[in-house]
Design an enzyme around this catalytic site. Structure first.
Site, PDB file in Angstrom:
ATOM      1  N   HIS A   1      27.381  45.622  41.200  1.00  0.00           N
ATOM      2  CA  HIS A   1      26.469  46.020  41.955  1.00  0.00           C
ATOM      3  C   HIS A   1      25.121  45.241  42.134  1.00  0.00           C
ATOM      4  CE1 HIS A   1      28.668  49.708  42.275  1.00  0.00           C
ATOM      5  NE2 HIS A   1      28.615  49.928  40.841  1.00  0.00           N
TER       6      HIS A   1
ATOM      7  N   ASP B   1      37.417  48.568  40.921  1.00  0.00           N
ATOM      8  CA  ASP B   1      36.450  49.453  40.471  1.00  0.00           C
ATOM      9  C   ASP B   1      36.227  50.716  41.323  1.00  0.00           C
ATOM     10  OD1 ASP B   1      34.077  49.366  37.952  1.00  0.00           O
ATOM     11  OD2 ASP B   1      33.575  50.519  39.971  1.00  0.00           O
TER      12      ASP B   1
ATOM     13  N   HIS C   1      33.882  52.309  42.098  1.00  0.00           N
ATOM     14  CA  HIS C   1      32.736  52.123  42.801  1.00  0.00           C
ATOM     15  C   HIS C   1      32.540  50.934  43.900  1.00  0.00           C
ATOM     16  CE1 HIS C   1      31.342  54.219  39.141  1.00  0.00           C
ATOM     17  NE2 HIS C   1      30.713  54.965  40.286  1.00  0.00           N
TER      18      HIS C   1
ATOM     19  N   ASP D   1      37.463  52.592  36.033  1.00  0.00           N
ATOM     20  CA  ASP D   1      36.951  54.151  36.367  1.00  0.00           C
ATOM     21  C   ASP D   1      37.513  54.918  37.429  1.00  0.00           C
ATOM     22  OD1 ASP D   1      35.653  52.172  37.980  1.00  0.00           O
ATOM     23  OD2 ASP D   1      33.423  52.568  37.301  1.00  0.00           O
TER      24      ASP D   1
HETATM   25 ZN   LIG Z   1      32.445  51.738  38.475  1.00  0.00          ZN
END
Ligand SMILES: [Zn+2]
Length: 306
Positions: free
Chosen positions: A121, A158, A160, A241
């Site tokens: 991120h 991931d 996200h 995740d």
């Molecule tokens: Zn994540």
């Protein structure tokens, strides 16, 4: 197959209620040691300022390295800087650089980096979403500069979207970024229409997506894109995740799905990149899932011939 890590990762202190906590990394290392008694665990060096500045602005280096907090200070609602965070972030980024050097040095074709904080991120100038430096981007930029590569694929499973990695490379045709992720979900980027200069491939998945549609999506949409790009190096943002137990998202994957996808990526690296693949830990917030998934990931990475 070497695994890079560093004790400083345990000193990035995010506080008692934080999902991205030191116990995550301890669980991964413990599970890998138990599953693989011959685990080749190596010390990750610290990244240099020059390596970080390939993808980050001086202002972010200042924030992370020069703040020298005496307690925990919030950089945003999710992202914390503690007294040990700078060193942890330096070694997390340095792990990827060392792993890239290793696979180009011929000592091994694949490597895993068991590190925290995660990185995908973090943008050029903003630490966010638990991430301080974008370690996978630092590794990719090192591969481009040091080895003169023209095609590097960053594969991000991931749950996200790796908004930072995408933003750093969305005008860089030498880097292909591919991501499957739950949508809608933090950080609200990663729609299919985000294509960069044709080098970005996003596959948003609805909450509740399980093994079969996940595998089909990769088989039909993402893996063929990697095959067509023919990368000279495959980098993996390995977040776990998307596992069904994870408390931060609602995908329904099992550890075996991560093993399957890893095997597919190994095959693509063998076909195009002389086997070269470097994987770096990103998210994953249920400790039991993290143990099972990292072991499944390593099983596939350690499979012959690498
Ligand atoms: Zn994540």
């Amino acid at each position: 197959m070497p695994v890079f890590s560093h004790a400083s990762a345990l000193d990035h202190d995010t506080g008692p209620e934080h999902a991205e906590r030191p116990e995550r990394l301890a669980a991964v290392i413990e599970a890998l040691r138990a599953a693989f008694p011959d685990l080749d665990l190596r010390q990750a060096p610290a990244a240099t300022r020059g390596q970080l500045l390939r993808v980050h602005d001086e202002s972010l280096l200042q924030t992370v390295l020069e703040s020298k907090p005496t307690g925990r200070i919030p950089l945003d609602a999710d992202t914390v800087l503690s007294p040990g965070s700078a060193l942890a972030a330096l070694h997390a980024a340095g792990a990827g650089v060392a792993a890239v050097d290793l696979v180009f040095g011929g000592d091994a074709t694949r490597a895993f980096c068991a590190v925290r904080p995660p990185g995908h991120h973090a943008t050029r100038d903003i630490a966010m979403g638990f991430c301080l430096f974008n370690s996978i981007a630092v590794a990719a930029a090192h591969a481009l500069d040091r080895y003169g590569l023209t095609r590097v694929s960053i594969v991000d499973f991931d749950v996200h979207h790796g908004n930072g990695t995408q933003a750093i490379f969305d005008a860089e045709p030498r880097v292909q970024y591919l991501s499957s992720h739950q949508w809608p979900l933090y950080p609200d980027t990663g729609q299919r229409s985000e294509r960069g200069v044709g080098n970005i491939v996003n596959l948003p998945l609805p909450p509740g997506t399980g093994s079969e549609p996940f595998r089909a999506a990769w088989r039909e949409r993402l893996l063929p894109e990697i095959d067509a790009f023919a990368p000279q190096l495959v980098l993996v943002s390995a977040g776990f995740d998307a596992h069904r137990r994870d408390p931060l998202a609602q995908l329904e994957l099992e550890a075996a799905d991560f093993g399957w996808l890893t095997g597919e990526l190994v095959a693509l690296a063998d076909r195009h990149a002389e086997g070269r693949l470097v994987s770096m830990l990103e998210g994953g917030y249920d400790l039991q899932a993290l143990r099972e998934c990292s072991v499944a990931h390593l099983h596939a990475l350690r499979a012959s011939p690498g």
